[in-house]
Design an enzyme around this catalytic site. Structure first.
Site, mmCIF file in Angstrom:
data_model
loop_
_atom_site.group_PDB
_atom_site.id
_atom_site.type_symbol
_atom_site.label_atom_id
_atom_site.label_comp_id
_atom_site.label_asym_id
_atom_site.label_seq_id
_atom_site.Cartn_x
_atom_site.Cartn_y
_atom_site.Cartn_z
ATOM 1 C CD GLU A 262 -2.777 2.320 -3.112
ATOM 2 O OE1 GLU A 262 -3.953 2.719 -3.169
ATOM 3 O OE2 GLU A 262 -2.088 2.386 -2.080
ATOM 4 C CG ASP B 77 -1.772 1.200 1.377
ATOM 5 O OD1 ASP B 77 -2.699 1.347 0.586
ATOM 6 O OD2 ASP B 77 -1.495 2.018 2.287
#
Length: 596
Positions: free
Chosen positions: A311, A243
């Site tokens: 990401e 993330d």
């Protein structure tokens, strides 16, 4: 136009799915450099996979508390296997105060109690493995929760934890008041610095104040996060979706960022250019370190390759160096490709689609794998961003392109955003920060509503009197059970697409993109010695007639492999040469055909 018997179509499909295996041919969009090493273990498992993202809180509730959980996921693994899914990644399931619904982690090695416990997770791995499904976890390295023991020890200046986070003294303004050390803002609105009275310093947080940023210039932090990765690898996970990786490092001198000129609101994230808090070059080093850790684990422990996908919303040139640097040192197997997610909408035409697809393939280093993301828990769903009539066409597109396809749970049945969630039911942090007048402009709750399994209470998600987010009121007409019982539905089409992706031409074929006009384009996949597949897509609001001879040479006929729920074409239809000249495309329709 006339139809062959269905049994003949089945033979065509079987030709692609069960065709004899041959050595893998290197193509523009595939990484086959290590294929000669693959003998007992399939290290290519991820290269053509459909990664199905599960948002655990909204997937399936097993204990009727209104919140999805691990046992709920376990109960639905047969559904994933039936659909043909071989890999799924879970949004965070770790122990958390749930300020940002799992992205504020208080214990990186434990399961959040609302989702279950470690035993449940081990059962999940066991059941998934038995069905041929690999589990990938969401790894959130940028920050922890302020309830994490690391942060508590750092705030107390406990030995070894003093610099685990980004701490700084404030500065005194003209009025003699203390203020943050610089003008950095939080992505979630407001200053990125919060005063800590115990430590008597400010701490930095790119997201909510309850999510303090870890300090990756401290080797002890890197060591601690390595241990987290190894802990879950030992539990049997096949990799991680990492993330917000481009936020891992900040300028150590804490320099003010230059103003952007986009807004006069100093609390807005758009107020400054993020030169010192995003996309710093040290990020590459960190990703390469984690890739080496994963590769070493795979080599030492055997089994399929453990992977990392990242990401980061950023400049494409910056992201391409995630794959590998100029010296060939590798980072993640692939950075998520958000071009189709962020740069396309209902106003985009055929040229926009082709431009953004080709853009990724053009910039991507050779011998690497492309990927295509059309939805996730942070962005509007396909049916809401484009239209409900576009669902089949968009799914056909991402399934026809080379490499990895990523599906957010619910997109296979065409779920829609619930845009009328009340202020009382709103829980998303950015929406709460925006207040009751503006929350709908930024809320991510609409795309996170519970999965619509059936027309039963709460769409079959839960028997609770109240679910954590309200179920979309259209669930009685839009649900999986109904679509499974319908011969031609979003789900049955999606399932056919997953099966067709197993064909060698879609896994190994070269890719050609062609624009007919402003509304119609085609994706052609071809492999020497095999028949080609063409996906023709009309993204416009009106019927279009195109001449396929403009892009196809010596085509005798097309055989329809898959068509949309409202298409004029049916699976198995043979389209003769004269009809190829005047090929009719209904509004927002797509069709996948074999070229003969």
């Amino acid at each position: 136009m006339f139809s062959y018997k269905f049994s003949l179509f089945e033979l065509y499909v079987l030709f692609f799915i069960l065709v004899l295996q041959r050595p893998m041919a290197t193509t523009r969009a595939e990484d086959d450099t290590e294929s000669h090493e693959v003998a007992e273990v399939d290290n290519n498992w991820w290269r053509h996979a459909v990664f199905y993202q599960i948002y655990p809180r909204s997937f399936m509730d097993s204990d009727d508390d209104g919140i999805g959980d691990l046992q709920g996921i376990i109960s639905k693994l047969p559904y994933l296997a039936e659909t043909g899914i071989t890999a799924t990644w879970l949004s965070p399931i770790f122990k958390s105060p749930m300020v940002d619904f799992g992205y504020d982690i208080s214990d990186f090695k434990d399961i959040h109690h609302e989702y279950g416990n470690i035993d449940d997770f081990e059962e999940l791995i066991l059941q998934a493995n038995s069905l041929g499904i690999k589990i990938v976890l969401d790894f959130v390295p940028n920050h922890s929760s302020d309830q994490c023991e690391w942060f508590k020890k750092s705030a107390a200046r406990e030995e070894g934890y003093e610099d685990f986070y980004i701490w700084a003294d404030g500065k005194i303004n003209a009025n003699g008041e203390q203020e943050p050390p610089n003008n950095w803002q939080s992505i979630f609105y407001g200053p990125a610095w919060t005063w800590h009275p115990e430590r008597e310093q400010y701490y930095y947080h790119q997201f909510t104040k309850e999510q303090p940023d870890l300090n990756y210039r401290n080797s002890e932090v890197i060591k601690a996060m390595d241990e987290v990765i190894l802990f879950w690898l030992d539990k049997g996970v096949s990799g991680f979706r990492v993330d917000a990786v481009n936020h891992l490092f900040e300028d150590p001198d804490l320099k003010d960022e230059p103003l952007s000129g986009k807004t006069e609101d100093p609390k807005s994230y758009d107020y400054t250019q993020h030169l010192y808090t995003k996309d710093l070059p040290e990020v590459y080093d960190m990703l390469q370190h984690w890739r080496a850790l994963l590769d070493d684990y795979s080599q030492t422990h055997g089994g399929p390759e453990r992977i990392m996908m990242t990401e980061a919303y950023g400049d494409i040139k910056y992201l391409m160096d995630y794959y590998e640097n100029k010296e060939g040192v590798k980072g993640p197997q692939f950075p998520f490709n958000f071009l189709l997610l962020t740069d396309l909408n209902s106003k985009s035409d055929a040229r926009d689609f082709v431009f953004n697809i080709q853009k990724w393939l053009t910039y991507m280093p050779r011998n690497h794998v492309a990927n295509w993301v059309m939805g996730n828990h942070d962005n509007p769903r396909i049916a809401s961003r484009f239209s409900s009539n576009s669902v089949d066409a968009i799914n056909m597109l991402i399934m026809s392109l080379p490499g990895v396809a990523v599906t957010y749970n619910g997109e296979e049945i065409g779920m829609e955003d619930f845009r009328d969630i009340s202020w009382v039911d709103t829980v998303d942090p950015p929406a709460l920060n925006a207040g009751p007048d503006k929350y709908k402009l930024v809320s991510r709750d609409p795309e996170r509503t519970p999965f619509q399994w059936s027309a039963e209470k709460n769409a079959g998600f839960s028997n609770a009197d109240k679910t954590w987010l309200p179920v979309h009121p259209n669930y009685e007409e839009l649900n999986l059970e109904l679509q499974k019982a319908t011969e031609k539905s979003h789900y049955t089409i999606y399932k056919d697409l997953v099966q067709l992706r197993k064909s060698e031409v879609l896994q190994q074929g070269h890719t050609r993109l062609e624009v007919f006009n402003r509304n119609v384009f085609a994706v052609i996949r071809s492999l020497k010695g095999d028949k080609s597949i063409i996906t023709i897509i009309n993204v416009g609001p009106e019927e279009e007639v195109v001449d396929l001879h403009d892009i196809l040479d010596d085509v005798k006929q097309l055989t329809v492999l898959i068509s949309g729920a409202n298409s004029i074409y049916e699976k198995g239809n043979a389209i003769a040469v004269e009809e190829v000249t005047n090929f009719i495309m209904a509004p927002q329709e797509a069709v996948v055909c074999m070229i003969e």
